[in-house]
Design a protein around this motif. Sequence first.
Motif, mmCIF file in Angstrom:
data_model
loop_
_atom_site.group_PDB
_atom_site.id
_atom_site.type_symbol
_atom_site.label_atom_id
_atom_site.label_comp_id
_atom_site.label_asym_id
_atom_site.label_seq_id
_atom_site.Cartn_x
_atom_site.Cartn_y
_atom_site.Cartn_z
ATOM 1 N N LYS A 28 0.836 -1.205 0.000
ATOM 2 C CA LYS A 28 0.000 0.000 0.000
ATOM 3 C C LYS A 28 0.868 1.250 0.000
ATOM 4 C CE LYS A 28 -3.877 2.147 2.459
ATOM 5 N NZ LYS A 28 -4.781 2.065 3.634
ATOM 6 N N ILE A 29 0.460 2.244 -0.801
ATOM 7 C CA ILE A 29 1.188 3.500 -0.920
ATOM 8 C C ILE A 29 0.220 4.655 -0.736
ATOM 9 C CG2 ILE A 29 2.657 4.919 -2.405
ATOM 10 C CD1 ILE A 29 3.138 2.237 -4.002
ATOM 11 N N ASP A 30 0.548 5.578 0.170
ATOM 12 C CA ASP A 30 -0.255 6.778 0.403
ATOM 13 C C ASP A 30 0.658 7.994 0.356
ATOM 14 O OD1 ASP A 30 -3.086 6.096 0.964
ATOM 15 O OD2 ASP A 30 -2.204 4.864 2.531
ATOM 16 N N GLY A 31 0.362 8.922 -0.556
ATOM 17 C CA GLY A 31 1.140 10.145 -0.645
ATOM 18 C C GLY A 31 0.411 11.184 -1.457
ATOM 19 N N ALA A 32 0.302 12.402 -0.914
ATOM 20 C CA ALA A 32 -0.402 13.498 -1.594
ATOM 21 C C ALA A 32 -1.826 13.063 -1.947
ATOM 22 C CB ALA A 32 0.373 13.942 -2.825
ATOM 23 N N ASP A 33 -2.176 13.103 -3.248
ATOM 24 C CA ASP A 33 -3.529 12.743 -3.670
ATOM 25 C C ASP A 33 -3.629 11.296 -4.137
ATOM 26 O OD1 ASP A 33 -1.895 13.165 -5.834
ATOM 27 O OD2 ASP A 33 -3.447 14.071 -7.095
ATOM 28 N N GLN A 34 -2.611 10.476 -3.850
ATOM 29 C CA GLN A 34 -2.580 9.097 -4.323
ATOM 30 C C GLN A 34 -2.714 8.105 -3.164
ATOM 31 O OE1 GLN A 34 -2.187 8.125 -7.768
ATOM 32 N NE2 GLN A 34 -2.739 10.280 -7.942
ATOM 33 N N SER A 35 -3.526 7.071 -3.398
ATOM 34 C CA SER A 35 -3.638 5.954 -2.461
ATOM 35 C C SER A 35 -3.769 4.681 -3.307
ATOM 36 C CB SER A 35 -4.849 6.118 -1.537
ATOM 37 O OG SER A 35 -4.913 5.053 -0.607
ATOM 38 N N ILE A 36 -2.702 3.898 -3.350
ATOM 39 C CA ILE A 36 -2.625 2.729 -4.221
ATOM 40 C C ILE A 36 -2.451 1.476 -3.377
ATOM 41 C CG2 ILE A 36 -1.395 1.646 -6.142
ATOM 42 C CD1 ILE A 36 -2.660 4.303 -6.889
ATOM 43 N N VAL A 37 -3.216 0.434 -3.710
ATOM 44 C CA VAL A 37 -3.084 -0.855 -3.033
ATOM 45 C C VAL A 37 -2.933 -1.947 -4.087
ATOM 46 C CG1 VAL A 37 -4.149 -2.548 -1.495
ATOM 47 C CG2 VAL A 37 -4.484 -0.107 -1.072
ATOM 48 N N LYS A 38 -1.892 -2.746 -3.963
ATOM 49 C CA LYS A 38 -1.692 -3.894 -4.848
ATOM 50 C C LYS A 38 -1.559 -5.134 -3.978
ATOM 51 C CE LYS A 38 0.978 -5.533 -8.844
ATOM 52 N NZ LYS A 38 -0.160 -5.447 -9.771
ATOM 53 N N SER A 39 -2.372 -6.133 -4.261
ATOM 54 C CA SER A 39 -2.361 -7.350 -3.454
ATOM 55 C C SER A 39 -2.279 -8.574 -4.360
ATOM 56 C CB SER A 39 -3.611 -7.431 -2.577
ATOM 57 O OG SER A 39 -4.788 -7.366 -3.370
ATOM 58 N N GLY A 40 -1.922 -9.692 -3.766
ATOM 59 C CA GLY A 40 -1.818 -10.922 -4.538
ATOM 60 C C GLY A 40 -1.354 -12.083 -3.674
#
Length: 331
Positions: free
Chosen positions: A279-291
């Motif tokens: 998971k990545i959170d920074g500024a206006d971005q919130s990304i989650v990659k799972s597997g």
Amino acid sequence: MKRILTSVVALALAVMGAVTYGGVVLADDAEQAVDGDSLKLSPSGTYLSLTGGEVLEGKVDGCTKTYDPGCEVTVENSGTQSFTYKVYVTPYIVSGADNNLSFSDENGGTAYTQISRWIKVMNAAGEWADEAVFTIKPGEAQTIKYKVTVPENVPGGSQYAVLWAQILNDKDTSGIQTIGQVGSVISGRAVGNSYTTAKVSNVKIDHFSLGGTLNASADIENTGNTDFPVYYSYVARTFFGKEVYRSDLQEAAYPEIAYHLEATWEDAPMLGIFQVEFKIDGADQSIVKSGVVVIMPLVVLILLILLLTIVIVWIIIIIRKRKERKARKMV
């Protein structure tokens, strides 16, 4: 709004933490000691609110409220002898994915270090100057005031500078020499024309490993004009949801710089199947990659291939025998 304030506080902690650079010191209650001279400087960092046309001095609203005296620093001699020191200001330049620091103004700094040109310090005569020299006795603390004259056309975004206190060796008849210095980071943010944006790309996680480490990585670029903290985490769980590993990391992201983020599970089991989340959170971005991640040593993989080969050959043999029996019955 709450998220922005949280990010600013977190970044303040990151910038105001202890940093050593090329023999100079930037740290909380920073101290430099040389041959009995001991110089302390506080606070380690100050945050200013910049409005075009204003002059920040003392306890005005634009000066940080987290440090009660406002736009000033305290210099203390905790050594055993008097010494002379110089106070001056330089840019605080951050460059590259490793946040390399530079304090040189030879090339005029950057668009985000112009504040170093707007700051004046008050000398012993009570006059505003680019630099000032003072003498301090053992056990004495002195207050150094500074003011920031913000231009009408202040550029949007963040501004960075360092106010230095530099010990001078005036005992040498050949001339004054620098023997140590400490710095306080001054960060400003323009009011009304700042924006915090980011671009995240190349998000990857390992799905298979022959044993050893597991990695997750991503690239993030600060496409705004202010700094912000990037929070990223790597979590591994069993298929029943039990958490077996967690890594929470943070990176300070400065304007116009791209960063490579990487999380590593170094002590992963030699064998197993896990659900992972990056998971990545920074500024206006919130990304989650799972597997799903499969960890299997090479020996086990070879044995599994051999076993699978044996099973396939066995099935082929059985099928052929059945065909032969059917052919005999038909004769």
